[in-house]
Design a protein around this motif. Sequence first.
Motif: not given
Length: 907
Positions: A477, A479-481, A503, A505, A530, A532, A538, A793-794
């Motif tokens: 996993y 994240g997009s960034s 965006n 994951d 994850t 998220s 998402h 983030e988290t």
Amino acid sequence: MARLNLKAVEERVAPLAGRESYDREFIFDLLLAYGKPQGNVTRLRNGSLNIAVDSSTEVAQKNVVYFKETTGDPLEVIDGLKSSPAVVRFSTRFVIVTDYFELVAHDIKTSETIGFPIREIDQHFTFFLPWAGMEKAQYVAESHADVKAAERMGKLFDELLHANPGIFDDAQGRHSLNIFFTRLLFCFFAEDTGIFDDNQFTNAIGSHTQSDGSDLAEFLGDLFRALDTADPADKPTHLAEFPYVNGRLFTVKDDQVVPRFTKQARDELIASGTLIWRDINPDIFGSMFQAIVTPGKRSDLGQHYTSVPNILKTIEPLFLDDLKEEINESQDSERRLLRLLDRIAAIKVFDPACGSGNFLVIAYKELRKLEHAILERLAELRGGAHQGQLLGSRINVENFFGIEIDDFAVEVAILSLWIAKHQMNVEFREKFGIDLPLIPLKETGQIKSGNATRVDWNAVCPNDGSSEIYLIGNPPYVGSSMQTAEQKSEFSSVFGRRPFSKNLDYIALWFVRGSDYIKGTRAELAFVTTNSVAQGEHVSLMFPTIFNMGIEIGFAYTSFKWENNAKHNAGVTVAVIGLRNTSDHAKYIFTDGLEIAANNINGYLADAPNIIAGRQMKPISVGLPPMAFGSKPTDGGYLVLEPVERRELLDAYPDAARFVKRYVGAADYINDIERYCLWITDREASEARQIGPIAARLEKLAAWRLESKAQSTVDFADRPYRFKQLAYKPTDSIIVPSVSSERRDYIPIGYLGPDTVISNAAFAIYDAEPWLFALLTSRMHMAWTRAVGGQLETRLRYSNTIVYNNFPVPPLSDKTKEMLTVAALRVLDVREYHCEQTLAELYDPDRMPQDLRDAHAEIDALVDSIYSKKPYETDEQRLSDLFALYERMTAEETAKAPAKKTRRTAK
């Protein structure tokens, strides 16, 4: 069965302690104390529910208990029962043995064993809480030997790199080093498990090489060739007693270099050999991989090593539970058991992000255990005769497939499966007295090296549509960034012509490709992910693509802390999501130790329709005031005052007080940071400019705005006294932090007076009444926020358009609002009582005062009662009702829209 809380169970177990004597009734009384139905216990007592045993000294109930009286040592008796056929077949949770003085119990799921005087049962009642639906946290302790092995091999790796500068810098050199370490791992394990003679490898190094390590590379090259040589006569005399392994692992090619050794490297190698590798945990290979490879080499590609209990969360509901149930139903039919052996032998397990092979290893071992249980039962049905069924295991390593991007991990995964096979062969010998030698190795393994987002999965594990294939694993996993340009480019190869969001994951690629792979076939999948991916925006980005293929979520484990045996535990929150083709089979949500049947599992992992909470520009619930971002100054800091600046201004110009207000954003409010701002209306501008320090600030601000590259900012240069975006009203307001720690049980939402300006670093509701504060600080609203709000983030991320405007609230009576107001004021009063602490401290879950918890609990119960007449046990139940209400409210709004349009047209 009525659910009992911890205190109730404790009170019910207490009378069982301290009795003068005990007998068989003890087990029935104990089950009743944990809330087992009276009818079931009565049937168990009279034998109509008792299964698998006929003895008056034994009691057994499927999924619950295997109880045995003994006149011998309870600990010795229980050791024999742990892996008995009945315990395996009937998925017994607890095995209990007692002589009515001492009691020993073993938890099959967690592998915990406990012993104590039976009179002290009240002191150990928490051990059996799973009977009351309170599951134990599945924490797995590190094996000390595992950690030592990883550290030793890591030191050896570093020393060899130092001693061999440059030769491992290119891809071929790294591959050679990877192969070399894989061979070492096999040799260490082999000399501790009977594949080699005891300590044969380490003793040979110590006996036949120089202490400075100068000849060790040559010796190891000779040894590897010997292990690849079938005839002992063709081996050097000093190596003739080493067995033939096979060419897959020990073929020495011209381009495979054995590294030069130093004295320190040789010492590290021998030290590693002195460790006990016999009972090494499968997680060691993940942990070791982490210790050996270059730090950070693949951290962004998901080097995750999941503990055995968490791997079982993936494979048990995916296929193991079904197989165990079939064994239970087939226990008296030889024909059905033989057919089940055929089925198990044909199952294929595929991990398309297999790392060092942990998921495949555990799946292999669990299938072997089931095979052993079937063979034992067949022997019982045949009066102890096996009739040719024990020629060997039919579960072939070749049926376990994997894709892994890292070369070393591929080799370790193959090695892990070989070691797992040997461990299960040992169990086979112990059960049936037949030796199944591991070597010579025959299987070459089905683990392929490559990038799973670009490799054709059917080329690795062909899916003909009718085969029973299970995809499992813990894909990476990212994240997009945080994705690299290469990772970004992989989305097109997976989605093809289908639209996708930037965006998403990175793990979405495995879910989408996995859905493509299983579509229209018998195959199913379950991935650790994850949490998220099932939260916030998402959900709308990934799940419609999956659901539109005719794929559904068959089961899900909601958010839980991810534990593993790596030295540095990952410490992330994950979920498990199982996908399959749409069917009428049962669906289950696993949460807080409970298994909950669901009608449908949506992308938020709630028992609700497949709906998406999209952006709404105004609240869908009648009576909720609007929420917007706070006021944004765009001021270069000239409108904001630190406490000392405010004090200096007011000391010199007391009349300036009417132009100064308290100014708070999310961090200011939560951490009690004091700031102020100049708040000047159009009517007050000329008066404010009469005050020198204010005039100087406004002049500098005007110049700052004129230099801006944004025309909208330049346009405000002639009004430097004004915030660029205004939201403030001189009324009571609610401040909602846009980001909050995921550790908190409640977001620290605040209720402010009319003289405070909320900044654009938080959300603001003006004209707010206390009842709304209660509603937003409830557990109900927290459950909604966690599901639809997503994460930064988290941390929890709040949104007015997605969370607040979509929050479904039933119509509230004046009486309900009054009760909510009282509860809200109670929370605010308790906060004020603890005013010496910041909200960050008050809402830290480890430090939260009990009176504040109690005040929030009152709000929780009150808000819950608005949505349901029955108390909620889990947040998933709350979400189920919230989504049902959301669906009704949005459907009603949609139904109204055409009618409004018709009326306008009629005019």
